[in-house]
Write an enzyme that holds these catalytic residues in place. Structure first.
Site, PDB file in Angstrom:
ATOM      1  N   GLU A  34       0.854  -1.197   0.000  1.00 30.77           N
ATOM      2  CA  GLU A  34       0.000   0.000   0.000  1.00 30.77           C
ATOM      3  C   GLU A  34       0.884   1.240   0.000  1.00 30.77           C
ATOM      4  O   GLU A  34       1.799   1.352   0.803  1.00 30.77           O
ATOM      5  CB  GLU A  34      -0.947  -0.008   1.206  1.00 30.77           C
ATOM      6  CG  GLU A  34      -1.800   1.240   1.363  1.00 30.77           C
ATOM      7  CD  GLU A  34      -2.607   1.595   0.111  1.00 30.77           C
ATOM      8  OE1 GLU A  34      -3.380   0.744  -0.360  1.00 30.77           O
ATOM      9  OE2 GLU A  34      -2.426   2.720  -0.413  1.00 30.77           O
ATOM     10  N   HIS A 441     -45.006  -4.730   8.498  1.00 29.41           N
ATOM     11  CA  HIS A 441     -45.750  -3.462   8.471  1.00 29.41           C
ATOM     12  C   HIS A 441     -45.336  -2.611   9.669  1.00 29.41           C
ATOM     13  O   HIS A 441     -45.188  -3.154  10.765  1.00 29.41           O
ATOM     14  CB  HIS A 441     -47.249  -3.739   8.537  1.00 29.41           C
ATOM     15  CG  HIS A 441     -48.063  -2.489   8.675  1.00 29.41           C
ATOM     16  ND1 HIS A 441     -48.293  -1.645   7.613  1.00 29.41           N
ATOM     17  CD2 HIS A 441     -48.659  -1.929   9.767  1.00 29.41           C
ATOM     18  CE1 HIS A 441     -49.014  -0.616   8.035  1.00 29.41           C
ATOM     19  NE2 HIS A 441     -49.261  -0.756   9.341  1.00 29.41           N
TER      20      HIS A 441
HETATM   21  C1  LIG Z   1     -16.658  10.333  -3.119  1.00 26.32           C
HETATM   22  C2  LIG Z   1     -16.890   8.876  -3.395  1.00 26.32           C
HETATM   23  C3  LIG Z   1     -17.978   8.245  -2.863  1.00 26.32           C
HETATM   24  C4  LIG Z   1     -18.194   6.904  -3.105  1.00 26.32           C
HETATM   25  N1  LIG Z   1     -19.292   6.303  -2.563  1.00 26.32           N
HETATM   26  C5  LIG Z   1     -19.513   4.989  -2.790  1.00 26.32           C
HETATM   27  C6  LIG Z   1     -20.623   4.338  -2.197  1.00 26.32           C
HETATM   28  O1  LIG Z   1     -21.396   4.958  -1.471  1.00 26.32           O
HETATM   29  N2  LIG Z   1     -20.802   3.024  -2.449  1.00 26.32           N
HETATM   30  C7  LIG Z   1     -19.934   2.312  -3.249  1.00 26.32           C
HETATM   31  O2  LIG Z   1     -20.146   1.118  -3.445  1.00 26.32           O
HETATM   32  N3  LIG Z   1     -18.876   2.911  -3.817  1.00 26.32           N
HETATM   33  C8  LIG Z   1     -18.638   4.223  -3.606  1.00 26.32           C
HETATM   34  N4  LIG Z   1     -17.536   4.812  -4.163  1.00 26.32           N
HETATM   35  C9  LIG Z   1     -16.638   4.002  -5.009  1.00 26.32           C
HETATM   36  C10 LIG Z   1     -15.707   3.133  -4.136  1.00 26.32           C
HETATM   37  O3  LIG Z   1     -15.006   3.956  -3.235  1.00 26.32           O
HETATM   38  C11 LIG Z   1     -14.726   2.345  -4.988  1.00 26.32           C
HETATM   39  O4  LIG Z   1     -15.426   1.701  -6.009  1.00 26.32           O
HETATM   40  C12 LIG Z   1     -14.043   1.313  -4.089  1.00 26.32           C
HETATM   41  O5  LIG Z   1     -13.179   1.980  -3.196  1.00 26.32           O
HETATM   42  C13 LIG Z   1     -13.328   0.216  -4.842  1.00 26.32           C
HETATM   43  O6  LIG Z   1     -12.031   0.501  -4.982  1.00 26.32           O
HETATM   44  P1  LIG Z   1     -10.898  -0.574  -5.284  1.00 26.32           P
HETATM   45  O7  LIG Z   1     -11.011  -1.800  -4.463  1.00 26.32           O
HETATM   46  O8  LIG Z   1     -10.883  -0.737  -6.740  1.00 26.32           O
HETATM   47  O9  LIG Z   1      -9.590   0.216  -4.844  1.00 26.32           O
HETATM   48  P2  LIG Z   1      -9.406   1.536  -4.005  1.00 26.32           P
HETATM   49  O10 LIG Z   1     -10.334   1.568  -2.848  1.00 26.32           O
HETATM   50  O11 LIG Z   1      -9.385   2.692  -4.919  1.00 26.32           O
HETATM   51  O12 LIG Z   1      -7.958   1.299  -3.389  1.00 26.32           O
HETATM   52  C14 LIG Z   1      -6.821   1.191  -4.175  1.00 26.32           C
HETATM   53  C15 LIG Z   1      -5.603   1.256  -3.265  1.00 26.32           C
HETATM   54  O13 LIG Z   1      -4.444   0.969  -4.030  1.00 26.32           O
HETATM   55  C16 LIG Z   1      -3.403   1.839  -3.634  1.00 26.32           C
HETATM   56  N5  LIG Z   1      -2.455   1.945  -4.733  1.00 26.32           N
HETATM   57  C17 LIG Z   1      -2.678   2.471  -5.972  1.00 26.32           C
HETATM   58  N6  LIG Z   1      -1.575   2.333  -6.736  1.00 26.32           N
HETATM   59  C18 LIG Z   1      -0.641   1.734  -5.970  1.00 26.32           C
HETATM   60  C19 LIG Z   1       0.694   1.326  -6.195  1.00 26.32           C
HETATM   61  N7  LIG Z   1       1.280   1.495  -7.377  1.00 26.32           N
HETATM   62  N8  LIG Z   1       1.372   0.753  -5.183  1.00 26.32           N
HETATM   63  C20 LIG Z   1       0.785   0.551  -3.978  1.00 26.32           C
HETATM   64  N9  LIG Z   1      -0.475   0.892  -3.714  1.00 26.32           N
HETATM   65  C21 LIG Z   1      -1.191   1.470  -4.693  1.00 26.32           C
HETATM   66  C22 LIG Z   1      -4.130   3.148  -3.324  1.00 26.32           C
HETATM   67  O14 LIG Z   1      -3.354   3.972  -2.469  1.00 26.32           O
HETATM   68  C23 LIG Z   1      -5.397   2.635  -2.666  1.00 26.32           C
HETATM   69  O15 LIG Z   1      -5.230   2.527  -1.264  1.00 26.32           O
HETATM   70  C24 LIG Z   1     -17.282   6.163  -3.915  1.00 26.32           C
HETATM   71  C25 LIG Z   1     -16.152   6.796  -4.443  1.00 26.32           C
HETATM   72  C26 LIG Z   1     -15.948   8.140  -4.187  1.00 26.32           C
HETATM   73  C27 LIG Z   1     -14.723   8.791  -4.751  1.00 26.32           C
END
Ligand SMILES: Cc1cc2nc3c(=O)[nH]c(=O)nc-3n(C[C@H](O)[C@H](O)[C@H](O)COP(=O)(O)OP(=O)(O)OC[C@H]3O[C@@H](n4cnc5c(N)ncnc54)[C@H](O)[C@@H]3O)c2cc1C
Length: 471
Positions: A34, A441
């Site tokens: 991470e 209900h």
């Molecule tokens: C404002 C907002 C509100 C949202 N609300 C909702 C909601 O209500 N319900 C819902 O289902 N979804 C919601 N989402 C979407 C949801 O947050 C994402 O779909 C979810 O986090 C899935 O992400 P992921 O598992 O693909 O990776 P992410 O959660 O994006 O995590 C990826 C991780 O990889 C790390 N990383 C990236 N590149 C590297 C690298 N090269 N080396 C090491 N680490 C790295 C990053 O630092 C991060 O910690 C929302 C998004 C936003 C922006």
């Protein structure tokens, strides 16, 4: 020196941690990397903080409307933004710390902090460390898109991520982007006391939804005093002494909207440009998403991509489902596929919009014989008792198979009520399974069997639609 593992997981989003723990439990020596904060987008700058802030905004709304419930509040309702933010930070810290300690406390999992880059299809570099494994899982998520808007480099602007550091109430927040993320912030900040204008390039808000849904959401937001500017085809920005001016049209008046702060909420891009994918030969599409097959394998054997980075979902639940698919196929001898799932999501405005399966536009395009059931929330007892009657419920059924094709529920508790529909759709059961169920209900869900007892063909239902009641 090279460190050898059985599996490497890059990113601690919504799929990576659960997968790492599962692999470790199955005897794989696993590294998880991470570069920022544990838990990724959802935990730190996405779902959890926004829904925590929305809870504060709703508390303000309830307090302001208390008199209509016979509750007198003597004195003005004030927003204490530093406390609102501190509450949000506390909830986020609990989750991010929870993910970190879960990973660090799992035997067979090695937690590595730093930026991961592929050196080859089997080698990943994190700062000075070189790691190898025969299986590598990419869960690097995405980040807010910053569009090429004229004048943007000369001004300060906010994204959904930097909004998390805001501890004041902007005087006038201009939100560029009238889709899911932008609308949640728009209503939240309006309720905190900002003037809010939403600027959307398309002819309607959330253009992926059916027109009546877009229109009803727009009416809900406008009823709270949020300005909506659609057809904004000609956007550029300019610094002003007291904030920012956004040009929204080259021809129509008003051409310019002036505000104190600008939030850009125009979509997200995958974190793939700095991963060294080319060194591993991993294919991406034109928008940078990693290309995967139905079981989430990339074009390079032994490398999988899960979560937002593969472009097959943009939600926490789709990312977590990606983990379940990969783990089941790899460790349990199953053959689960992404194409087995259907679209489910919510827009967490108040009231929320919850969606499952097809939109009406998609159902019409499918050529299936469609039956539709519809009910205004004003005809739902629970909504009347709560005094929150905005919205409607709309469910479509295939007249031949009797299976539910899709549903849009816009109204109080819609984000919970939708799950009786999701479960029946997931089970592949006919709609009559809900029709015959006894629901509690007085709830919103209790009207879903009733609604399914009043189905009519789609065309006729469209002609007969009563006007939306948006109390
Ligand atoms: C404002 C907002 C509100 C949202 N609300 C909702 C909601 O209500 N319900 C819902 O289902 N979804 C919601 N989402 C979407 C949801 O947050 C994402 O779909 C979810 O986090 C899935 O992400 P992921 O598992 O693909 O990776 P992410 O959660 O994006 O995590 C990826 C991780 O990889 C790390 N990383 C990236 N590149 C590297 C690298 N090269 N080396 C090491 N680490 C790295 C990053 O630092 C991060 O910690 C929302 C998004 C936003 C922006």
């Amino acid at each position: 020196m090279t460190e050898d593992f059985d599996a490497i997981v890059i990113g601690t989003g919504q799929a990576g941690p659960a997968l790492a723990v599962r692999l470790a439990g199955a005897g794989y020596k696993t590294a998880i990397i991470e570069r920022e904060r544990f838990g990724g987008t959802c935990v730190n700058v996405g779902c959890i903080p926004t829904k925590t802030l929305i809870a504060s905004a709703r508390a303000a709304w309830v307090a302001r409307n208390a008199a209509s419930y016979g509750v007198a509040i003597d004195g003005a309702v004030r927003i204490d933004m530093p406390t609102v933010k501190a509450r949000k930070d506390g909830v986020v810290a609990q989750s991010t710390n929870g993910v970190e300690s879960w990973l660090r406390g799992t035997s067979n999992v090695t937690v590595i902090e730093g930026h991961a880059r592929f050196e080859s299809a089997r080698v990943v570099r994190v700062d000075g460390r070189q790691l190898t494994a025969p299986r590598i899982f990419i869960n690097t998520g995405g980040r807010p898109t910053v569009p090429a808007i004229g004048g943007l480099t000369d001004i300060d602007y906010l994204t959904s991520s930097s909004m998390m550091d805001v501890d004041f109430v902007p005087e006038h927040l201009i939100v560029v982007g009238g889709s899911y993320i932008g609308l949640e912030f728009a209503q939240m900040y309006r309720r905190f006391g900002s003037n809010v204008t939403v600027v959307e390039m398309a002819p309607r808000l959330i253009p992926r939804e059916d027109e009546e849904v877009s229109q009803a959401v727009r009416e809900i937001l406008e009823s709270e005093g949020i300005g909506v500017r659609l057809h904004a085809q000609c956007i550029d920005v300019e610094k002003r002494a007291d904030g920012v001016a956004v040009r929204v049209s080259c021809e129509e008046e008003p051409r310019v909207i002036a505000g104190s702060h600008l939030l850009l909420a125009v979509g997200r891009i995958p974190n793939t440009d700095d991963l060294g994918l080319e060194r591993a030969g991993i294919a991406t599409d034109a928008r940078g998403f990693i290309v995967v097959d139905d079981q989430l394998s990339t074009n390079v054997s032994g490398i999988w991509a899960l979560g937002d980075v593969n472009g097959r979902g943009a939600f926490t639940h789709t990312s977590f489902n990606d983990y379940e698919i990969v783990a089941a196929n790899l460790l349990d001898g199953e053959a689960r596929r992404v194409s087995d799932r259907f679209a489910v999501y919510a827009l967490f405005t108040d009231p929320p919009l919850a969606r499952a399966g097809m939109t009406e536009r998609e159902a019409r395009a499918s050529g299936r014989p469609v039956l539709v059931g519809r009910r205004a929330m004003a005809r739902v007892g629970r909504a009347r008792e709560r005094g929150e009657m905005k919205g409607f419920m709309h469910v479509m059924v295939d007249a031949e198979t009797r299976k539910i094709l899709g549903a849009a529920l816009l109204g109080i508790e819609a984000d919970e009520a939708i799950h009786c529909i999701i479960d029946v759709m997931s089970a592949g059961a006919p709609y009559t399974a809900i029709r015959r169920a006894v629901h509690i209900h007085p709830t919103v869900s209790e009207l879903i069997p009733t609604l399914l007892g009043e189905l009519s063909p789609l065309q006729q239902a469209i002609a007969d639609i009563p006007p939306l009641i948006l109390a």
